[in-house]
Design a protein around this motif. Structure first.
Motif, PDB file in Angstrom:
ATOM      1  N   MET A 106       0.851  -1.174   0.000  1.00 57.40           N
ATOM      2  CA  MET A 106       0.000   0.000   0.000  1.00 57.40           C
ATOM      3  C   MET A 106       0.898   1.238   0.000  1.00 57.40           C
ATOM      4  N   LYS A 107       0.556   2.170  -0.830  1.00 60.60           N
ATOM      5  CA  LYS A 107       1.332   3.396  -0.923  1.00 60.60           C
ATOM      6  C   LYS A 107       1.074   4.283   0.293  1.00 60.60           C
ATOM      7  N   ARG A 108       2.058   5.089   0.593  1.00 61.24           N
ATOM      8  CA  ARG A 108       1.957   5.992   1.738  1.00 61.24           C
ATOM      9  C   ARG A 108       0.733   6.919   1.603  1.00 61.24           C
ATOM     10  N   GLU A 109       0.498   7.424   0.397  1.00 63.63           N
ATOM     11  CA  GLU A 109      -0.629   8.334   0.176  1.00 63.63           C
ATOM     12  C   GLU A 109      -1.961   7.623   0.406  1.00 63.63           C
ATOM     13  N   ASP A 110      -2.042   6.374  -0.054  1.00 66.78           N
ATOM     14  CA  ASP A 110      -3.264   5.594   0.144  1.00 66.78           C
ATOM     15  C   ASP A 110      -3.513   5.348   1.633  1.00 66.78           C
ATOM     16  N   PHE A 111      -2.451   5.012   2.343  1.00 72.20           N
ATOM     17  CA  PHE A 111      -2.597   4.780   3.779  1.00 72.20           C
ATOM     18  C   PHE A 111      -3.017   6.065   4.486  1.00 72.20           C
ATOM     19  N   LYS A 112      -2.414   7.166   4.123  1.00 72.78           N
ATOM     20  CA  LYS A 112      -2.754   8.454   4.737  1.00 72.78           C
ATOM     21  C   LYS A 112      -4.220   8.780   4.490  1.00 72.78           C
ATOM     22  N   ARG A 113      -4.681   8.533   3.269  1.00 72.15           N
ATOM     23  CA  ARG A 113      -6.088   8.785   2.940  1.00 72.15           C
ATOM     24  C   ARG A 113      -7.002   7.883   3.771  1.00 72.15           C
ATOM     25  N   LEU A 114      -6.640   6.604   3.873  1.00 71.90           N
ATOM     26  CA  LEU A 114      -7.414   5.668   4.689  1.00 71.90           C
ATOM     27  C   LEU A 114      -7.474   6.145   6.136  1.00 71.90           C
ATOM     28  N   PHE A 115      -6.324   6.540   6.665  1.00 68.66           N
ATOM     29  CA  PHE A 115      -6.252   7.008   8.046  1.00 68.66           C
ATOM     30  C   PHE A 115      -7.103   8.259   8.234  1.00 68.66           C
ATOM     31  N   ASP A 116      -6.927   9.243   7.366  1.00 71.99           N
ATOM     32  CA  ASP A 116      -7.656  10.510   7.496  1.00 71.99           C
ATOM     33  C   ASP A 116      -9.168  10.317   7.396  1.00 71.99           C
ATOM     34  N   GLU A 117      -9.588   9.434   6.506  1.00 80.51           N
ATOM     35  CA  GLU A 117     -11.016   9.237   6.282  1.00 80.51           C
ATOM     36  C   GLU A 117     -11.683   8.377   7.346  1.00 80.51           C
ATOM     37  N   HIS A 118     -10.937   7.473   7.982  1.00 84.76           N
ATOM     38  CA  HIS A 118     -11.597   6.484   8.840  1.00 84.76           C
ATOM     39  C   HIS A 118     -11.155   6.475  10.304  1.00 84.76           C
ATOM     40  N   PHE A 119     -10.125   7.217  10.659  1.00 83.31           N
ATOM     41  CA  PHE A 119      -9.646   7.141  12.038  1.00 83.31           C
ATOM     42  C   PHE A 119     -10.716   7.601  13.028  1.00 83.31           C
ATOM     43  N   ASP A 120     -11.306   8.754  12.790  1.00 84.29           N
ATOM     44  CA  ASP A 120     -12.294   9.282  13.735  1.00 84.29           C
ATOM     45  C   ASP A 120     -13.514   8.378  13.848  1.00 84.29           C
ATOM     46  N   THR A 121     -14.001   7.875  12.726  1.00 89.52           N
ATOM     47  CA  THR A 121     -15.185   7.001  12.792  1.00 89.52           C
ATOM     48  C   THR A 121     -14.845   5.675  13.468  1.00 89.52           C
ATOM     49  N   LEU A 122     -13.640   5.169  13.223  1.00 89.77           N
ATOM     50  CA  LEU A 122     -13.224   3.927  13.888  1.00 89.77           C
ATOM     51  C   LEU A 122     -13.100   4.146  15.392  1.00 89.77           C
ATOM     52  N   ARG A 123     -12.499   5.268  15.769  1.00 88.65           N
ATOM     53  CA  ARG A 123     -12.360   5.581  17.194  1.00 88.65           C
ATOM     54  C   ARG A 123     -13.732   5.746  17.838  1.00 88.65           C
ATOM     55  N   ASN A 124     -14.672   6.392  17.164  1.00 85.08           N
ATOM     56  CA  ASN A 124     -16.029   6.540  17.704  1.00 85.08           C
ATOM     57  C   ASN A 124     -16.705   5.189  17.858  1.00 85.08           C
ATOM     58  N   PHE A 125     -16.535   4.334  16.849  1.00 84.76           N
ATOM     59  CA  PHE A 125     -17.080   2.972  16.911  1.00 84.76           C
ATOM     60  C   PHE A 125     -16.569   2.251  18.163  1.00 84.76           C
ATOM     61  N   LEU A 126     -15.268   2.376  18.401  1.00 85.90           N
ATOM     62  CA  LEU A 126     -14.661   1.720  19.558  1.00 85.90           C
ATOM     63  C   LEU A 126     -15.107   2.373  20.866  1.00 85.90           C
ATOM     64  N   TYR A 127     -15.251   3.679  20.852  1.00 86.98           N
ATOM     65  CA  TYR A 127     -15.685   4.386  22.055  1.00 86.98           C
ATOM     66  C   TYR A 127     -17.104   3.953  22.439  1.00 86.98           C
ATOM     67  N   TYR A 128     -17.990   3.846  21.458  1.00 83.65           N
ATOM     68  CA  TYR A 128     -19.363   3.439  21.757  1.00 83.65           C
ATOM     69  C   TYR A 128     -19.416   2.020  22.304  1.00 83.65           C
ATOM     70  N   ARG A 129     -18.485   1.197  21.886  1.00 83.82           N
ATOM     71  CA  ARG A 129     -18.453  -0.180  22.377  1.00 83.82           C
ATOM     72  C   ARG A 129     -17.799  -0.290  23.752  1.00 83.82           C
ATOM     73  N   SER A 130     -16.798   0.558  24.032  1.00 77.42           N
ATOM     74  CA  SER A 130     -16.034   0.414  25.273  1.00 77.42           C
ATOM     75  C   SER A 130     -16.380   1.449  26.327  1.00 77.42           C
ATOM     76  N   GLY A 131     -16.768   2.641  25.909  1.00 76.23           N
ATOM     77  CA  GLY A 131     -17.040   3.707  26.870  1.00 76.23           C
ATOM     78  C   GLY A 131     -15.771   4.356  27.398  1.00 76.23           C
ATOM     79  N   ASP A 132     -14.632   4.020  26.825  1.00 81.61           N
ATOM     80  CA  ASP A 132     -13.340   4.526  27.292  1.00 81.61           C
ATOM     81  C   ASP A 132     -12.627   5.218  26.121  1.00 81.61           C
ATOM     82  N   THR A 133     -12.519   6.533  26.209  1.00 84.81           N
ATOM     83  CA  THR A 133     -11.922   7.315  25.120  1.00 84.81           C
ATOM     84  C   THR A 133     -10.472   6.925  24.871  1.00 84.81           C
ATOM     85  N   ASP A 134      -9.702   6.799  25.950  1.00 83.25           N
ATOM     86  CA  ASP A 134      -8.282   6.468  25.796  1.00 83.25           C
ATOM     87  C   ASP A 134      -8.095   5.093  25.159  1.00 83.25           C
ATOM     88  N   MET A 135      -8.864   4.125  25.623  1.00 84.08           N
ATOM     89  CA  MET A 135      -8.743   2.778  25.063  1.00 84.08           C
ATOM     90  C   MET A 135      -9.153   2.791  23.594  1.00 84.08           C
TER      91      MET A 135
END
Length: 162
Positions: A1-30
Motif C-alpha cells: 500500500m502506498k503511503r498516500e493511500d494509507f494516509k487517505r485511509l487514516f484521514d477518512e476512517h480514524f475518527d469514525t473507527l475511534r467513535n465505533f470503539l468508544y461506543y463499544r467500550s465507553g473509554d476514550t483512551d482505550m
C-alpha cells in the motif's frame, strides 16, 4: 500500500473507527489506543489492496482487538481480586519468601540465553501470540514454540536449584 493511500485511509476512517470503539467500550483512551494499534498493524502488513477494500478489515480488527483487551482486563481484575490487597496482610516470612523468589527469578532471567529470553519476554510482558513473535523475529512458529519451551524449562530448573 502506498503511503498516500494509507494516509487517505487514516484521514477518512480514524475518527469514525475511534467513535465505533468508544461506543463499544465507553473509554476514550482505550478507543484511541486500539484505533492506533489497528492502523499500525494495517501499515505493518503492507497489504496490496486499495483503501476502500480495507475498511471492513479495519473494523473487524478493531472489534477483535477490543474484545481481546476486554478479556485481558477481566483476567487482570480477577487476579487482582484474588491476591491480597496489601502487603501488610502478608506475614514477614511470606514477604521475605516473595522477595527472595523475585530476586531468584530476575537472576535466572538475566542468565537465560538471549534468544530464549527475547521470546519469553515478548510472550509474557508484551503479551504477543506465538505467530506475532514469529513475524517480528522472522522465525517459524515452531522455532518460537521451541525457544519458549526451552525458556520455561530453564526457569523451572534455575528456580528449583535455588
Amino acid at each position: 500500500m502506498k503511503r498516500e493511500d494509507f494516509k487517505r485511509l487514516f484521514d477518512e476512517h480514524f475518527d469514525t473507527l475511534r467513535n465505533f470503539l468508544y461506543y463499544r467500550s465507553g473509554d476514550t483512551d482505550m478507543a484511541t489506543d486500539v484505533a492506533q494499534d489497528v492502523f499500525l498493524k494495517i501499515w505493518m502488513k503492507q497489504l496490496d489492496k486499495q483503501p476502500e477494500e480495507l475498511v471492513g478489515l479495519l473494523y473487524k480488527m478493531a472489534k477483535n482487538t477490543l474484545i481481546s483487551k476486554y478479556r485481558h482486563n477481566q483476567i487482570e481484575q480477577a487476579f487482582i481480586a484474588r491476591t491480597p490487597a496489601a502487603e501488610s496482610s502478608q506475614s514477614p516470612e511470606e514477604a521475605m519468601n516473595y522477595k527472595e523468589l523475585k530476586t531468584n527469578y530476575e537472576q535466572a532471567l538475566s542468565r537465560m540465553p538471549p534468544k530464549q529470553r527475547e521470546v519469553f519476554l515478548m510472550s509474557r510482558y508484551e503479551e504477543l501470540k506465538y505467530h506475532e513473535i514469529a513475524q517480528r523475529l522472522e522465525l517459524s512458529i515452531k522455532a518460537v514454540e521451541k525457544r519458549m519451551k526451552n525458556a520455561l524449562q530453564f526457569l523451572r530448573e534455575a528456580l528449583a536449584a535455588q
